[in-house]
Design an enzyme around this catalytic site. Structure first.
Site, PDB file in Angstrom:
ATOM      1  N   SER A 143     -56.074   5.452  11.835  1.00 31.10           N
ATOM      2  CA  SER A 143     -54.735   5.198  12.379  1.00 31.10           C
ATOM      3  C   SER A 143     -54.513   6.033  13.642  1.00 31.10           C
ATOM      4  CB  SER A 143     -53.684   5.484  11.297  1.00 31.10           C
ATOM      5  OG  SER A 143     -52.427   4.975  11.642  1.00 31.10           O
TER       6      SER A 143
ATOM      7  N   ASP B 225     -53.925  -6.216   8.139  1.00 30.16           N
ATOM      8  CA  ASP B 225     -53.363  -4.869   8.197  1.00 30.16           C
ATOM      9  C   ASP B 225     -51.842  -4.941   8.153  1.00 30.16           C
ATOM     10  OD1 ASP B 225     -52.437  -2.277   9.158  1.00 30.16           O
ATOM     11  OD2 ASP B 225     -54.478  -1.933   9.861  1.00 30.16           O
TER      12      ASP B 225
ATOM     13  N   HIS C  68     -54.028  -1.338   5.618  1.00 28.01           N
ATOM     14  CA  HIS C  68     -54.193  -0.357   6.682  1.00 28.01           C
ATOM     15  C   HIS C  68     -55.090   0.828   6.331  1.00 28.01           C
ATOM     16  CE1 HIS C  68     -53.197   1.702  10.366  1.00 28.01           C
ATOM     17  NE2 HIS C  68     -52.725   2.748   9.710  1.00 28.01           N
TER      18      HIS C  68
END
Length: 289
Positions: A90, A216, A245
């Site tokens: 991320s 996602d 995710h």
């Protein structure tokens, strides 16, 4: 004060530095860390400045502090290995890209897990999708004490893992699964980092593996497209159809480990990878079984 929860797994002379995400913790990298270590890598799951403590600890830091954490951790691991790779989840993927931008001769390859330039996934509430405006809003004194609370499915398709992580997230120990919300000022810092990195992608020549969930829930596949379209160096895409995710924790985490290890080996052997400019639909075949 944040609890110190980073960890080093000794292995061979090739090292992997793993970088967690915003409000996250090194624990979210544990499966990938152990998997790469079993394959002979020395792995260091670092801890970003201000993380694994209170909201106040986090708010006392910004993206430049987080980038400094990566430089310090890379220097620590780099002193123990001959070849250094970086893997980030991320926001951690953005920080890995930023390090490759700053220290191009120090890193041999990148594994970018769920790269997040923008929160635009299918589960992100409409108001949160406007969070890209925060770098302009927060300096005006708006929302300094507000945050976006994590929402279902919390980045995880695997129900069993989701229940474990959510239980820890809403507990009192943020070092176990991170904070349950993203403070607006910290999100503003993420977007400043994203803007800084995105504008400089054409300057990054480091080989990269881009790992992204097809569905996602937090950061859509468009984020992967940005990386693939604009990186100057060679890149590959590993697309995960059965994950959300948090790809380092979700049900296809073994594919993440195998894909990362295989990519690092190809880089070490000097084998060429797919070029970033190739169409995304063609590159989907890279991660196929």
């Amino acid at each position: 004060m944040p609890k110190q929860v980073d960890y080093l797994l000794p292995g061979g002379r090739h090292g992997v530095l793993l970088i967690h995400g915003l409000t996250g913790t090194p624990a979210e990298m544990r499966f990938v860390a152990k998997g790469l270590n079993r394959r002979g890598y020395t792995v260091y799951a670092m801890q970003l400045a201000g993380h694994c403590g209170s909201v106040e600890d986090l708010l006392a830091t910004g993206w430049r502090d987080w980038a400094a954490s990566v430089r310090e951790a890379a220097a620590k691991l780099g002193a123990q290995v001959d070849k250094l790779f970086l893997g980030g989840l991320s926001m951690g993927a953005l920080l890995a890209l930023n390090y490759a931008l700053e220290q191009p001769d120090s890193v041999h390859g990148l594994a970018l897990y769920g790269t997040t330039f923008r929160y635009d996934g299918w589960a992100v509430p409409a108001i949160a999708k406007l969070s890209f405006l925060l770098p302009w809003v927060v300096p005006l004194g708006i929302g300094r004490k507000r945050s976006f609370t994590e929402v279902f499915p919390y980045g995880l398709r695997d129900e069993r893992m989701r229940n474990r992580i959510v239980g820890a997230m809403f507990g009192e120990d943020s070092s176990a699964a991170g904070l349950p919300g993203n403070p607006w000022p910290s999100l503003a810092e993420l977007y400043r980092l994203a803007r800084h990195v995105r504008a400089r992608l054409p300057q990054i020549h480091t080989p990269a593996l881009v790992v992204h969930a097809t569905e996602d829930d937090v950061a859509s596949l468009r984020n992967a497209r940005v990386v693939m379209d604009h990186l100057a160096g060679p890149s590959e895409l590993l697309e995960l159809p059965e994950s959300y995710h948090m790809v380092t924790l979700d049900g296809e985490r073994e594919r993440v480990i195998e894909g990362s290890a295989g990519f690092f080996q190809r880089v070490l052997r000097g084998e060429s990878t797919q070029h970033a400019g190739m169409p995304l639909q063609h590159l989907r075949a890279v991660g196929a079984d």
